[in-house]
Design a protein around this motif. Structure first.
Motif, PDB file in Angstrom:
ATOM      1  N   ILE A  12      -5.801  -0.924   5.325  1.00 21.08           N
ATOM      2  CA  ILE A  12      -6.447  -2.107   5.648  1.00 21.08           C
ATOM      3  C   ILE A  12      -7.531  -2.258   4.401  1.00 21.08           C
ATOM      4  O   ILE A  12      -7.750  -3.207   4.026  1.00 21.08           O
ATOM      5  CB  ILE A  12      -7.504  -1.799   7.060  1.00 21.08           C
ATOM      6  N   ARG A  13      -8.292  -1.077   3.973  1.00 18.44           N
ATOM      7  CA  ARG A  13      -9.151  -1.205   2.714  1.00 18.44           C
ATOM      8  C   ARG A  13      -8.214  -1.584   1.606  1.00 18.44           C
ATOM      9  O   ARG A  13      -8.895  -2.469   0.805  1.00 18.44           O
ATOM     10  CB  ARG A  13      -9.342   0.282   2.341  1.00 18.44           C
ATOM     11  N   LEU A  14      -7.045  -1.617   1.174  1.00 14.31           N
ATOM     12  CA  LEU A  14      -6.233  -2.179   0.378  1.00 14.31           C
ATOM     13  C   LEU A  14      -5.776  -3.769   0.664  1.00 14.31           C
ATOM     14  O   LEU A  14      -5.139  -4.342  -0.259  1.00 14.31           O
ATOM     15  CB  LEU A  14      -5.155  -1.316   0.054  1.00 14.31           C
ATOM     16  N   SER A  15      -5.986  -4.414   1.792  1.00 16.37           N
ATOM     17  CA  SER A  15      -5.791  -5.533   2.122  1.00 16.37           C
ATOM     18  C   SER A  15      -4.180  -5.656   2.068  1.00 16.37           C
ATOM     19  O   SER A  15      -3.460  -6.760   1.820  1.00 16.37           O
ATOM     20  CB  SER A  15      -6.573  -6.484   1.215  1.00 16.37           C
ATOM     21  N   LEU A  16      -3.363  -4.512   2.475  1.00 18.60           N
ATOM     22  CA  LEU A  16      -1.954  -4.639   2.572  1.00 18.60           C
ATOM     23  C   LEU A  16      -1.478  -4.621   3.850  1.00 18.60           C
ATOM     24  O   LEU A  16      -0.349  -4.728   3.959  1.00 18.60           O
ATOM     25  CB  LEU A  16      -1.613  -3.428   1.675  1.00 18.60           C
ATOM     26  N   TYR A  17      -2.288  -4.782   4.799  1.00 18.09           N
ATOM     27  CA  TYR A  17      -1.887  -4.791   6.142  1.00 18.09           C
ATOM     28  C   TYR A  17      -0.775  -6.009   6.454  1.00 18.09           C
ATOM     29  O   TYR A  17      -0.914  -6.993   6.059  1.00 18.09           O
ATOM     30  CB  TYR A  17      -2.882  -4.642   7.164  1.00 18.09           C
ATOM     31  N   ASP A  18       0.208  -5.538   7.322  1.00 18.02           N
ATOM     32  CA  ASP A  18       1.132  -6.647   7.545  1.00 18.02           C
ATOM     33  C   ASP A  18       1.674  -7.111   6.308  1.00 18.02           C
ATOM     34  O   ASP A  18       2.048  -8.500   6.234  1.00 18.02           O
ATOM     35  CB  ASP A  18       0.534  -7.839   8.509  1.00 18.02           C
ATOM     36  N   SER A  19       2.457  -6.417   5.731  1.00 17.22           N
ATOM     37  CA  SER A  19       3.113  -6.580   4.434  1.00 17.22           C
ATOM     38  C   SER A  19       4.300  -5.638   4.063  1.00 17.22           C
ATOM     39  O   SER A  19       4.157  -4.367   4.841  1.00 17.22           O
ATOM     40  CB  SER A  19       2.189  -6.731   3.384  1.00 17.22           C
ATOM     41  N   HIS A  20       5.187  -5.662   3.400  1.00 17.32           N
ATOM     42  CA  HIS A  20       6.240  -4.886   3.162  1.00 17.32           C
ATOM     43  C   HIS A  20       5.497  -3.475   2.322  1.00 17.32           C
ATOM     44  O   HIS A  20       5.793  -2.337   2.341  1.00 17.32           O
ATOM     45  CB  HIS A  20       7.374  -5.220   2.296  1.00 17.32           C
ATOM     46  N   VAL A  80      12.408  -2.590   2.296  1.00 12.30           N
ATOM     47  CA  VAL A  80      11.575  -1.420   2.520  1.00 12.30           C
ATOM     48  C   VAL A  80      12.188  -0.070   2.357  1.00 12.30           C
ATOM     49  O   VAL A  80      11.735   0.856   1.622  1.00 12.30           O
ATOM     50  CB  VAL A  80      11.013  -1.396   4.112  1.00 12.30           C
ATOM     51  N   THR A  81      13.461  -0.044   2.774  1.00 11.28           N
ATOM     52  CA  THR A  81      14.125   1.326   2.234  1.00 11.28           C
ATOM     53  C   THR A  81      14.292   1.603   0.697  1.00 11.28           C
ATOM     54  O   THR A  81      14.091   2.467   0.188  1.00 11.28           O
ATOM     55  CB  THR A  81      15.745   1.171   3.177  1.00 11.28           C
ATOM     56  N   LEU A  82      14.955   0.459   0.181  1.00 11.20           N
ATOM     57  CA  LEU A  82      15.334   0.563  -1.395  1.00 11.20           C
ATOM     58  C   LEU A  82      13.958   0.734  -2.041  1.00 11.20           C
ATOM     59  O   LEU A  82      13.849   1.387  -2.969  1.00 11.20           O
ATOM     60  CB  LEU A  82      16.017  -0.606  -1.780  1.00 11.20           C
ATOM     61  N   GLY A  83      13.062  -0.240  -1.600  1.00 15.67           N
ATOM     62  CA  GLY A  83      11.674  -0.200  -2.211  1.00 15.67           C
ATOM     63  C   GLY A  83      10.735   1.018  -2.206  1.00 15.67           C
ATOM     64  O   GLY A  83      10.119   1.571  -2.844  1.00 15.67           O
TER      65      GLY A  83
END
Length: 273
Positions: free
Chosen positions: A128-136, A73-76
């Motif tokens: 939530i709208r982007l379907s990215l919840y619970d991901s890096h 997460v930090t590098l990304g």
């Protein structure tokens, strides 16, 4: 010629401040090596029955997984934020006085006035709208957005200090704006880039609210969230919790030691004039 008077008050204040900083760090380190039984019976400021059991317990509790998540997460978040901020700062400084660039600069400055706590609900709904919840990516994308305003401000001020004659010389040699940006401005702004990278890396590494709101799975926890979970997992085992704090701090300490010279140069560059 009179001799310079020793500054007793300043020296006392310096030692007092050093003690305020060092004593808590010393207590955390020596306590992390104590067994749980010795924590309640020994002098809190003296080492007693040193052991590595706390560190072993922390590592066996998926610490390496949480550490790897924090690194990702930090590098990304930090690398893209610094690169995008550098290109935006170069465009703002060297792109003339176009209406779009002035508007973009205003938007970046307005971003400084938006604390994360005030917009966490809209950020949550967008994720939530982007379907990215619970991901890096749910942690990386908002971290990039919150890092850009301050990074653009610092880098733009630094690029303004680069003599205009250098840009004109490269342009007379046939260099394009793209080539000037990467072959001239990028190397010359290296202290500011390292300063911004270290500062934003620290912000992302220590972030707690975003991981708490935007992730749920234990295997996606980053270190600050894992440390909070360790408190519940180990209950009253304070030495184990402090061992996890020491392990989480070591990468940041190493990063500061490596980049300290560039960090100080970047922080003081704006006061040279």
């Amino acid at each position: 010629m009179s001799a310079e008077r020793p500054n007793y008050l300043g020296s006392f204040a310096s030692f007092l401040w050093l003690g305020i900083i060092i004593i808590p760090v010393y207590w955390v380190v020596i306590t992390s090596f104590k067994p749980q039984s010795a924590y309640y019976t020994s002098n809190p400021m003296l080492p007693a029955e040193p052991t590595l059991e706390n560190y072993q317990a922390v590592i066996e509790a998926d610490f390496l997984t949480y550490f790897l998540n924090s690194v990702i997460v930090t590098l990304g978040a930090t690398v893209p934020a610094v690169l995008v901020s550098f290109m935006a700062a170069f465009a703002i400084v060297r792109g003339g006085r176009g209406r779009f660039l002035r508007f973009s600069n205003t938007v970046f400055l307005m971003g400084l006035a938006c604390p994360l706590q005030a917009v966490i609900i809209p950020v949550y709904l967008i994720i939530i709208r982007l379907s990215l919840y619970d991901s890096h990516l749910a942690l990386i994308l908002p971290s990039i957005a919150f890092a850009i305003p301050l990074s653009v401000l610092i880098l733009a001020n630094f690029i303004r200090d680069v003599p205009n004659e250098l840009f004109e010389s490269m342009r007379m040699d046939g260099a394009t704006e793209w080539g000037t940006m990467w072959r001239l401005a990028f190397p010359l702004t290296q202290p500011a880039l390292i300063t911004v990278a270290i500062y934003q890396g620290l912000q992302v590494w220590n972030a707690f609210l975003l991981p708490l709101v935007l992730t749920q799975s234990p295997e996606l926890r980053v270190l600050p969230l894992a440390l909070w979970a360790f408190q519940g997992e180990y209950g009253i085992n304070v030495p184990a919790v402090l061992a996890s704090v020491v392990l989480a701090t070591l990468p940041i300490l190493a990063l500061y030691v490596i980049g300290r010279r560039h960090l100080l140069a970047g922080m003081t560059a704006g006061f040279s004039k």
